[in-house]
Design a protein around this motif. Sequence first.
Motif, PDB file in Angstrom:
ATOM      1  N   PRO A   1       0.824  -1.216   0.000  1.00  7.88           N
ATOM      2  CA  PRO A   1       0.000   0.000   0.000  1.00  7.88           C
ATOM      3  C   PRO A   1       0.856   1.263   0.000  1.00  7.88           C
ATOM      4  O   PRO A   1       0.398   2.336  -0.381  1.00  7.88           O
ATOM      5  N   ILE A   2       2.120   1.136   0.400  1.00  7.80           N
ATOM      6  CA  ILE A   2       3.016   2.294   0.490  1.00  7.80           C
ATOM      7  C   ILE A   2       3.376   2.750  -0.921  1.00  7.80           C
ATOM      8  O   ILE A   2       4.039   2.042  -1.669  1.00  7.80           O
ATOM      9  N   GLY A   3       2.908   3.942  -1.278  1.00 12.60           N
ATOM     10  CA  GLY A   3       3.215   4.481  -2.600  1.00 12.60           C
ATOM     11  C   GLY A   3       2.350   3.939  -3.718  1.00 12.60           C
ATOM     12  O   GLY A   3       2.623   4.189  -4.894  1.00 12.60           O
ATOM     13  N   SER A   4       1.294   3.224  -3.381  1.00 12.72           N
ATOM     14  CA  SER A   4       0.389   2.724  -4.411  1.00 12.72           C
ATOM     15  C   SER A   4      -0.149   3.886  -5.231  1.00 12.72           C
ATOM     16  O   SER A   4      -0.362   4.984  -4.705  1.00 12.72           O
ATOM     17  N   SER A   5      -0.374   3.642  -6.512  1.00 12.45           N
ATOM     18  CA  SER A   5      -0.878   4.703  -7.384  1.00 12.45           C
ATOM     19  C   SER A   5      -2.252   5.206  -6.946  1.00 12.45           C
ATOM     20  O   SER A   5      -2.621   6.333  -7.255  1.00 12.45           O
ATOM     21  N   THR A   6      -3.000   4.382  -6.222  1.00 11.11           N
ATOM     22  CA  THR A   6      -4.265   4.790  -5.612  1.00 11.11           C
ATOM     23  C   THR A   6      -4.242   4.348  -4.156  1.00 11.11           C
ATOM     24  O   THR A   6      -3.834   3.228  -3.856  1.00 11.11           O
ATOM     25  N   ALA A   7      -4.660   5.210  -3.258  1.00 14.28           N
ATOM     26  CA  ALA A   7      -4.666   4.906  -1.818  1.00 14.28           C
ATOM     27  C   ALA A   7      -5.930   4.119  -1.461  1.00 14.28           C
ATOM     28  O   ALA A   7      -6.868   4.653  -0.881  1.00 14.28           O
ATOM     29  N   TRP A   8      -5.938   2.857  -1.828  1.00 16.69           N
ATOM     30  CA  TRP A   8      -7.090   1.999  -1.509  1.00 16.69           C
ATOM     31  C   TRP A   8      -7.134   1.742  -0.011  1.00 16.69           C
ATOM     32  O   TRP A   8      -6.110   1.798   0.667  1.00 16.69           O
ATOM     33  N   PRO A   9      -8.316   1.426   0.536  1.00 12.32           N
ATOM     34  CA  PRO A   9      -8.420   1.098   1.958  1.00 12.32           C
ATOM     35  C   PRO A   9      -7.528  -0.102   2.311  1.00 12.32           C
ATOM     36  O   PRO A   9      -7.340  -1.009   1.496  1.00 12.32           O
ATOM     37  N   VAL A  10      -7.014  -0.085   3.534  1.00  9.46           N
ATOM     38  CA  VAL A  10      -6.109  -1.139   4.000  1.00  9.46           C
ATOM     39  C   VAL A  10      -6.773  -1.897   5.143  1.00  9.46           C
ATOM     40  O   VAL A  10      -7.284  -1.294   6.092  1.00  9.46           O
ATOM     41  N   TYR A  11      -6.735  -3.229   5.044  1.00  4.94           N
ATOM     42  CA  TYR A  11      -7.219  -4.126   6.091  1.00  4.94           C
ATOM     43  C   TYR A  11      -6.033  -4.981   6.524  1.00  4.94           C
ATOM     44  O   TYR A  11      -5.450  -5.692   5.707  1.00  4.94           O
TER      45      TYR A  11
END
Length: 153
Positions: free
Chosen positions: A96-106
């Motif tokens: 998720p770090i630096g993903s092109s889109t900040a999707w929700p994290v579980y």
Amino acid sequence: MQQDATDRGLDVEVVQRPAAGSLEEAAELLGLTPGAIVKSLVVKRHDGDFLFALIPGDRQISWPKLRAVVGVNRLSMPHQDVALEATGYERGTITPIGSSTAWPVYLDESVAGRRVALGAGAHGHSAFVEADALAAAYGAVVADISEPLTPKA
């Protein structure tokens, strides 16, 4: 990746490692147990959006648990090309770090309170982070979303 971490106040240590053919091999190369490597899995929601499910390497997604936490009836693993388009990262390097889109994290609750390694956005690299700091930086939902791996037949 580093800029996103810095912007969020997240301390990340990226290390280079030899190529690994499996999660177990990567763990051995890093001097870790498979459970200390967190798999960043891209999951597709029924509405077409995505989320990250962060699961310890020695466990797998529990689909019923994850659906209950997310509050939906359908979730699926997208094709690797779709995951690349959704995150900017190839499978095996996703984070998720630096993903092109900040999707929700579980984040699976079993990694809370631990220093873990996860994908660093490039093959041959791993990112070490404190799981609690990662959860705080990304507003992650921390819950029981995994189960033991099913033995291979």
